[in-house]
Design an enzyme around this catalytic site. Structure first.
Site, PDB file in Angstrom:
ATOM      1  N   THR A   1       0.829  -1.202   0.000  1.00 56.71           N
ATOM      2  CA  THR A   1       0.000   0.000   0.000  1.00 56.71           C
ATOM      3  C   THR A   1       0.865   1.254   0.000  1.00 56.71           C
ATOM      4  O   THR A   1       0.696   2.147  -0.844  1.00 56.71           O
ATOM      5  CB  THR A   1      -0.918   0.006   1.230  1.00 56.71           C
ATOM      6  N   THR A   2       1.808   1.335   0.936  1.00 58.73           N
ATOM      7  CA  THR A   2       2.693   2.497   1.024  1.00 58.73           C
ATOM      8  C   THR A   2       3.557   2.625  -0.218  1.00 58.73           C
ATOM      9  O   THR A   2       3.898   3.735  -0.637  1.00 58.73           O
ATOM     10  CB  THR A   2       3.583   2.399   2.277  1.00 58.73           C
TER      11      THR A   2
ATOM     12  N   TYR B   1      -1.940 -10.816   3.382  1.00 56.24           N
ATOM     13  CA  TYR B   1      -1.970  -9.403   3.747  1.00 56.24           C
ATOM     14  C   TYR B   1      -3.421  -8.996   3.975  1.00 56.24           C
ATOM     15  O   TYR B   1      -4.193  -8.871   3.032  1.00 56.24           O
ATOM     16  CB  TYR B   1      -1.313  -8.592   2.625  1.00 56.24           C
TER      17      TYR B   1
ATOM     18  N   LYS C   1       0.137 -10.556   7.555  1.00 49.56           N
ATOM     19  CA  LYS C   1       0.393  -9.133   7.794  1.00 49.56           C
ATOM     20  C   LYS C   1      -0.967  -8.524   8.111  1.00 49.56           C
ATOM     21  O   LYS C   1      -1.812  -8.378   7.238  1.00 49.56           O
ATOM     22  CB  LYS C   1       1.022  -8.455   6.585  1.00 49.56           C
TER      23      LYS C   1
ATOM     24  N   GLY D   1       0.425  -4.168  11.210  1.00 50.78           N
ATOM     25  CA  GLY D   1       0.636  -3.095  10.261  1.00 50.78           C
ATOM     26  C   GLY D   1       0.020  -1.762  10.608  1.00 50.78           C
ATOM     27  O   GLY D   1      -0.021  -0.873   9.754  1.00 50.78           O
TER      28      GLY D   1
ATOM     29  N   ASP E   1       0.825   1.260  12.637  1.00 52.93           N
ATOM     30  CA  ASP E   1       1.869   1.916  13.419  1.00 52.93           C
ATOM     31  C   ASP E   1       1.306   2.585  14.664  1.00 52.93           C
ATOM     32  O   ASP E   1       1.948   2.597  15.723  1.00 52.93           O
ATOM     33  CB  ASP E   1       2.563   3.001  12.588  1.00 52.93           C
TER      34      ASP E   1
END
Length: 308
Positions: A46-47, A137, A167, A192, A194
């Site tokens: 994604t990032t 994910y 994830k 995932g 943060d």
């Protein structure tokens, strides 16, 4: 004995001014991550704007990360795609290129409705890289796939020989706890979110993939160290630094906001690719000034040097 903690950056994909991939920047990204104490990179997720890249571009980016990574620095290649066939092709390529692992979201346009349907989509992707660990994910806020990750975990254990874990990028800590229970310490569970890492650690999480980790790995180290020492107040202060960074970036868009901030305090990875807008320098400065990140990084890097 306390288990080691994996800090894996959800890495930005660097682009040139014209929007083309800039693989020459990746070696600098790796150098920065290693210096900050990150243990690996999760790429083309994604990032990393992976869904905005062509299959050829994703292969090019994966090759550059794998080539730049020193021994022991884990490269997890995200290969998820709306097409299972394309995802399987990317998984086979990642294996041939020397990746450490592959991960995939389930097809996210025409969506699976159950754990059984979802795992049937993942199985051929994992089978395309049978010698590598395969991770599911789970990111329902992006994919719209709300099948509980714990149900997927239990089904995947039975169906996918190289299934290695999840994830988990979601806010349902109950589901996260059930994933950890189903894993029974045989699988790795990467968290995932943060901004919620500290409460996830209380559930037993010892692996994290973070979008802010492109530049906050020293802060994460300090948070983990404080948590493991039983100093929850100190750990909470470090968690707040990361939470504030995400809060400051959110009004502009998390990926593009963080990428712009990274240009100021870490490695310049260039613009974003549409549909994401590229922020102005003034916007990036506003994000930085709204946080304590520069001071926190200086303090935590000094702390790490003294400990070494």
């Amino acid at each position: 004995m306390t288990k080691p903690f994996s800090i894996v950056a959800a890495a930005f994909t660097p682009f040139n001014a014209d929007g083309s991939p800039a693989p020459g920047t990746i070696a600098r990204q790796v150098e920065r991550l290693v210096a900050d104490g990150a243990t690996g990179a999760f790429i083309c997720g994604t990032t990393g704007e992976g869904a905005a890249l062509t299959t050829r571009e994703r292969k090019q980016v994966a090759e550059a990360w794998i080539a730049a990574a020193p021994k022991g620095f884990e490269i997890i290649v995200h290969v998820g795609h709306a097409s299972v066939a394309e995802a399987a092709e990317l998984a086979a390529h990642a294996a041939a290129a020397g990746a450490g692992a592959v991960a995939a979201v389930a097809p996210y346009f025409l969506k699976p409705r159950s754990a059984a349907e979802l795992v049937e989509c993942l199985a051929p992707i994992a089978a395309a890289a049978p010698g590598l660990p395969f991770f599911y994910y789970h990111i329902p806020m992006v994919t719209g796939i709300t099948v509980p990750a714990a149900d997927v975990t239990r089904a995947a254990i039975k169906r996918i020989p190289n299934f290695a874990g999840v994830k988990f990028t979601g806010d349902d800590l109950g589901d996260l706890g059930r994933v950890i229970d189903a894993s029974a310490e045989r699988l790795r569970v990467f968290f995932g979110r943060d901004d919620m890492l500290l409460p996830a650690m209380a559930l037993g999480v010892r692996n994290a993939v973070g979008m802010t980790f492109n530049f906050t790995a020293p802060v994460v180290h300090a948070m983990v160290q404080a948590h493991d020492a039983g100093d929850q107040a100190a750990a909470a202060r470090q968690q707040k630094v990361i939470r504030d960074v995400l809060g400051a970036a959110a009004p502009y868009g998390l990926v593009n906001g963080l990428k712009a901030l990274g240009q100021r305090i870490a490695v310049d990875c260039g613009p974003c690719r549409p549909p994401l807008a590229t922020l102005t320098e003034a916007d990036a400065r506003s994000i930085e000034e709204a946080t304590d990140i520069v001071r926190a990084l200086a303090a935590t890097r000094t702390q790490r040097l003294r400990a070494a």
